[in-house]
Scaffold this motif. Structure first.
Motif, PDB file in Angstrom:
ATOM      1  N   SER A  17       0.822  -1.293   0.099  1.00 23.81           N
ATOM      2  CA  SER A  17      -0.187  -0.029  -0.054  1.00 23.81           C
ATOM      3  C   SER A  17       0.772   1.278   0.019  1.00 23.81           C
ATOM      4  CB  SER A  17      -0.856   0.152   1.261  1.00 23.81           C
ATOM      5  OG  SER A  17      -1.715   1.477   1.358  1.00 23.81           O
ATOM      6  N   TYR A  18       0.587   2.155  -0.972  1.00 29.94           N
ATOM      7  CA  TYR A  18       1.226   3.538  -1.049  1.00 29.94           C
ATOM      8  C   TYR A  18       0.354   4.547  -0.492  1.00 29.94           C
ATOM      9  CZ  TYR A  18       4.631   0.704  -3.873  1.00 29.94           C
ATOM     10  OH  TYR A  18       5.391  -0.438  -4.291  1.00 29.94           O
ATOM     11  N   LYS A  19      -0.658   4.441   0.145  1.00 28.93           N
ATOM     12  CA  LYS A  19      -1.221   5.270   0.694  1.00 28.93           C
ATOM     13  C   LYS A  19      -0.737   6.317   1.703  1.00 28.93           C
ATOM     14  CE  LYS A  19      -5.744   6.159   2.962  1.00 28.93           C
ATOM     15  NZ  LYS A  19      -6.920   5.825   3.687  1.00 28.93           N
ATOM     16  N   GLY A  20      -0.726   7.498   1.526  1.00 28.89           N
ATOM     17  CA  GLY A  20      -0.111   8.473   2.191  1.00 28.89           C
ATOM     18  C   GLY A  20       1.154   8.966   1.792  1.00 28.89           C
ATOM     19  N   TYR A  21       1.938   8.321   0.604  1.00 26.60           N
ATOM     20  CA  TYR A  21       3.205   8.432   0.175  1.00 26.60           C
ATOM     21  C   TYR A  21       3.175   9.218  -0.908  1.00 26.60           C
ATOM     22  CZ  TYR A  21       5.295   4.618   3.059  1.00 26.60           C
ATOM     23  OH  TYR A  21       5.788   3.884   4.059  1.00 26.60           O
ATOM     24  N   ARG A  22       4.082  10.531  -0.906  1.00 29.83           N
ATOM     25  CA  ARG A  22       4.019  11.410  -1.939  1.00 29.83           C
ATOM     26  C   ARG A  22       4.392  10.966  -3.569  1.00 29.83           C
ATOM     27  NH1 ARG A  22       7.964  15.747  -3.029  1.00 29.83           N
ATOM     28  NH2 ARG A  22       9.398  14.795  -1.251  1.00 29.83           N
ATOM     29  N   PHE A  23       5.279  10.005  -3.364  1.00 25.55           N
ATOM     30  CA  PHE A  23       5.680   9.498  -4.769  1.00 25.55           C
ATOM     31  C   PHE A  23       5.074   8.140  -5.059  1.00 25.55           C
ATOM     32  CE2 PHE A  23       9.277  12.481  -3.163  1.00 25.55           C
ATOM     33  CZ  PHE A  23       9.653  12.817  -4.301  1.00 25.55           C
ATOM     34  N   PRO A  24       4.981   7.954  -6.142  1.00 28.86           N
ATOM     35  CA  PRO A  24       4.176   6.655  -6.682  1.00 28.86           C
ATOM     36  C   PRO A  24       5.049   5.440  -6.660  1.00 28.86           C
ATOM     37  CG  PRO A  24       5.131   7.810  -8.785  1.00 28.86           C
ATOM     38  CD  PRO A  24       5.481   8.824  -7.306  1.00 28.86           C
ATOM     39  N   ALA A  25       4.518   4.475  -6.917  1.00 28.00           N
ATOM     40  CA  ALA A  25       5.182   3.300  -6.623  1.00 28.00           C
ATOM     41  C   ALA A  25       6.324   2.982  -7.463  1.00 28.00           C
ATOM     42  CB  ALA A  25       3.969   1.999  -7.072  1.00 28.00           C
ATOM     43  N   LEU A  49      18.569   9.312  -7.751  1.00 29.10           N
ATOM     44  CA  LEU A  49      17.430   9.793  -7.948  1.00 29.10           C
ATOM     45  C   LEU A  49      17.363  11.523  -8.421  1.00 29.10           C
ATOM     46  CD1 LEU A  49      15.557   7.928  -4.906  1.00 29.10           C
ATOM     47  CD2 LEU A  49      15.392   7.589  -7.660  1.00 29.10           C
ATOM     48  N   PHE A  50      18.177  12.155  -7.869  1.00 31.58           N
ATOM     49  CA  PHE A  50      18.289  13.534  -8.080  1.00 31.58           C
ATOM     50  C   PHE A  50      18.318  13.871  -9.254  1.00 31.58           C
ATOM     51  CE2 PHE A  50      20.393  17.656  -8.119  1.00 31.58           C
ATOM     52  CZ  PHE A  50      19.386  18.597  -7.539  1.00 31.58           C
ATOM     53  N   GLU A  51      19.483  12.970 -10.036  1.00 32.75           N
ATOM     54  CA  GLU A  51      20.188  13.243 -11.674  1.00 32.75           C
ATOM     55  C   GLU A  51      18.826  12.955 -12.198  1.00 32.75           C
ATOM     56  OE1 GLU A  51      21.118  12.188 -15.269  1.00 32.75           O
ATOM     57  OE2 GLU A  51      20.086  10.932 -13.958  1.00 32.75           O
ATOM     58  N   ARG A  52      17.925  12.247 -11.705  1.00 35.83           N
ATOM     59  CA  ARG A  52      16.539  11.979 -12.555  1.00 35.83           C
ATOM     60  C   ARG A  52      15.580  12.938 -12.475  1.00 35.83           C
ATOM     61  NH1 ARG A  52      15.169   5.813 -13.364  1.00 35.83           N
ATOM     62  NH2 ARG A  52      13.874   6.733 -14.750  1.00 35.83           N
ATOM     63  N   GLY A  53      15.780  14.081 -11.659  1.00 32.30           N
ATOM     64  CA  GLY A  53      14.678  14.914 -11.177  1.00 32.30           C
ATOM     65  C   GLY A  53      13.787  14.696 -10.153  1.00 32.30           C
ATOM     66  N   ILE A  54      14.278  13.635  -9.292  1.00 33.52           N
ATOM     67  CA  ILE A  54      13.560  13.203  -7.896  1.00 33.52           C
ATOM     68  C   ILE A  54      14.371  13.613  -6.907  1.00 33.52           C
ATOM     69  CG2 ILE A  54      12.643  11.482  -6.710  1.00 33.52           C
ATOM     70  CD1 ILE A  54      12.489   9.756  -9.580  1.00 33.52           C
ATOM     71  N   THR A  55      13.857  14.743  -6.069  1.00 37.91           N
ATOM     72  CA  THR A  55      14.203  15.172  -4.877  1.00 37.91           C
ATOM     73  C   THR A  55      13.761  14.639  -3.636  1.00 37.91           C
ATOM     74  OG1 THR A  55      14.515  17.169  -6.207  1.00 37.91           O
ATOM     75  CG2 THR A  55      15.041  17.237  -3.468  1.00 37.91           C
ATOM     76  N   VAL A  56      14.576  13.635  -2.725  1.00 41.27           N
ATOM     77  CA  VAL A  56      14.232  12.985  -1.865  1.00 41.27           C
ATOM     78  C   VAL A  56      15.703  13.147  -1.045  1.00 41.27           C
ATOM     79  CG1 VAL A  56      12.325  11.680  -2.558  1.00 41.27           C
ATOM     80  CG2 VAL A  56      14.664  10.750  -2.591  1.00 41.27           C
ATOM     81  N   SER A  57      15.441  12.936   0.235  1.00 47.07           N
ATOM     82  CA  SER A  57      16.396  12.727   1.378  1.00 47.07           C
ATOM     83  C   SER A  57      16.921  11.533   1.342  1.00 47.07           C
ATOM     84  CB  SER A  57      16.178  13.348   2.536  1.00 47.07           C
ATOM     85  OG  SER A  57      15.332  12.641   3.321  1.00 47.07           O
ATOM     86  N   TYR A  58      18.009  11.091   1.717  1.00 47.18           N
ATOM     87  CA  TYR A  58      18.536   9.774   1.845  1.00 47.18           C
ATOM     88  C   TYR A  58      17.803   9.157   3.039  1.00 47.18           C
ATOM     89  CZ  TYR A  58      21.359  11.359   6.076  1.00 47.18           C
ATOM     90  OH  TYR A  58      21.500  11.920   7.425  1.00 47.18           O
ATOM     91  N   GLU A  59      17.241   9.692   4.185  1.00 41.38           N
ATOM     92  CA  GLU A  59      16.531   9.211   4.968  1.00 41.38           C
ATOM     93  C   GLU A  59      15.229   8.774   4.659  1.00 41.38           C
ATOM     94  OE1 GLU A  59      17.293   8.430   7.946  1.00 41.38           O
ATOM     95  OE2 GLU A  59      18.845   9.609   8.552  1.00 41.38           O
ATOM     96  N   THR A  60      14.725   9.378   3.659  1.00 39.71           N
ATOM     97  CA  THR A  60      13.357   9.054   2.929  1.00 39.71           C
ATOM     98  C   THR A  60      13.844   7.684   2.291  1.00 39.71           C
ATOM     99  OG1 THR A  60      12.528  11.003   2.560  1.00 39.71           O
ATOM    100  CG2 THR A  60      11.836   9.343   1.064  1.00 39.71           C
ATOM    101  N   VAL A  61      14.931   7.426   1.515  1.00 42.37           N
ATOM    102  CA  VAL A  61      15.337   6.169   0.979  1.00 42.37           C
ATOM    103  C   VAL A  61      15.471   5.142   1.813  1.00 42.37           C
ATOM    104  CG1 VAL A  61      17.304   5.101  -0.518  1.00 42.37           C
ATOM    105  CG2 VAL A  61      16.621   7.625  -0.995  1.00 42.37           C
TER     106      VAL A  61
END
Length: 246
Positions: A17-25, A49-61
Motif C-alpha cells: 500500500s502506497y497510501k499517504g506516500y507522496r511519490f508513486p510506486a 534519483l536527484f539526477e533524474r529530477g526526483i528530490t528526496v533525502s537519504y533518510e526517505t530512501v
C-alpha cells in the motif's frame, strides 16, 4: 492458499500500500531496486534519483527500503518456483556491531537462494534450527543435501532429514560458497552491520531481490539474456505494484 501452476508456487499476494506516500510506486520501487541490486549507500541512491529530477533525502530512501524491501521480497517469495531437489548449504562469519555472527545460507543448484539466517553459533544445535526452519517454510525435502565438512551438518542431517542423501565435500559446495560474494560486497559498502535484527531483515530482502536480477549470464545467449531480464523486470513491476499504477 497455494496454487501450483506451471511449476510455480503462487500464494495469495497482498500488494504493497502506497497510501499517504507522496511519490508513486514506480519511484519507490526504483529506489529500493537500486539499493538492493547495487552496492550503493542511501546517499548515493539519493544522488541517482536527484539526477533524474526526483528530490528526496537519504533518510526517505532508508525508510522506503526498510518498509518496502521486505514487502517486495515476500511477494517474490510467494511467486517462487518449486525449489530444485539438490540443496547446497554453507555458513560464513560476518561482523555485527563488532561481534562475530554466522550467516547460514541454503541455495538450490540453479543458484537461487532458499533462505538465510543469522545465528551466533555454528554448532549442531544451530544447524538443526536452520534445517527445521527451511523444512517448515518450504514444506518439502530435497533429494540431495550438499555441505562442506563441518560436523554440525552431519548432526543436523541425521536428526532432521535422515532420508535425504548427504554429500559432504569442500569441492562440491561452490554453489553456496559463491552465493556469499554479494553479501561480502554489501558488508564492505555498508561498513559492517549494526545489529543482528537489522542484518537479518536486510539480507532476507537482499537475497531475494538481488538474486532476481542475477541470472546465470554465462550460460545463456545475449538474446536469451535480454528476454530473461525483460521478464524479470516485468515481474518486479508486478510485485512492487508499479504495473497496476501505470
Amino acid at each position: 492458499m497455494v496454487v501450483v501452476a506451471g511449476g510455480a508456487v503462487v500464494e495469495s499476494e497482498v500488494s504493497p500500500s502506497y497510501k499517504g506516500y507522496r511519490f508513486p510506486a514506480e519511484v519507490i520501487g526504483h529506489a529500493v531496486w537500486l539499493y538492493h541490486r547495487f552496492p550503493l549507500s542511501y546517499r548515493e541512491v539519493e544522488e541517482l534519483l536527484f539526477e533524474r529530477g526526483i528530490t528526496v533525502s537519504y533518510e526517505t530512501v532508508r525508510a522506503w527500503c526498510s518498509t518496502f524491501g521486505p514487502a517486495y521480497a515476500r511477494n517474490l517469495r510467494r511467486r517462487r518456483l518449486r525449489p530444485g531437489d539438490k540443496w547446497h548449504m554453507d555458513e560464513v562469519f560476518i561482523k555485527v556491531n563488532g561481534k562475530r555472527r554466522y550467516l547460514w545460507r541454503a541455495v538450490v543448484q540453479d543458484g537461487n537462494v532458499l533462505d538465510i539466517w543469522v545465528q551466533s553459533k555454528r554448532d549442531g544445535r544451530a544447524a538443526k534450527r536452520f534445517f527445521r526452519k527451511l523444512l517448515k517454510d518450504l514444506e518439502c525435502v530435497p533429494r540431495v543435501l550438499v555441505t562442506d565438512k563441518l560436523r554440525s551438518y552431519g548432526v543436523a542431517h541425521r536428526e532432521v532429514m535422515p532420508s535425504v542423501e548427504h554429500r559432504s565435500s569442500k569441492y562440491l559446495n561452490n554453489r553456496a560458497e559463491n552465493s556469499h560474494q554479494p553479501t561480502r560486497q554489501r558488508e564492505r559498502a555498508m561498513k559492517n552491520f549494526r545489529s543482528t535484527g537489522a542484518v537479518q531483515r536486510f539480507l532476507a530482502a537482499f537475497s531475494r531481490i538481488s538474486t532476481l536480477f542475477r541470472p546465470r549470464r554465462h550460460l545463456i545467449t545475449a538474446s536469451d539474456y535480454r528476454a530473461e531480464m525483460t521478464e524479470r523486470f516485468r515481474l518486479w513491476k508486478t510485485v512492487t505494484g508499479a504495473a497496476a499504477h501505470a
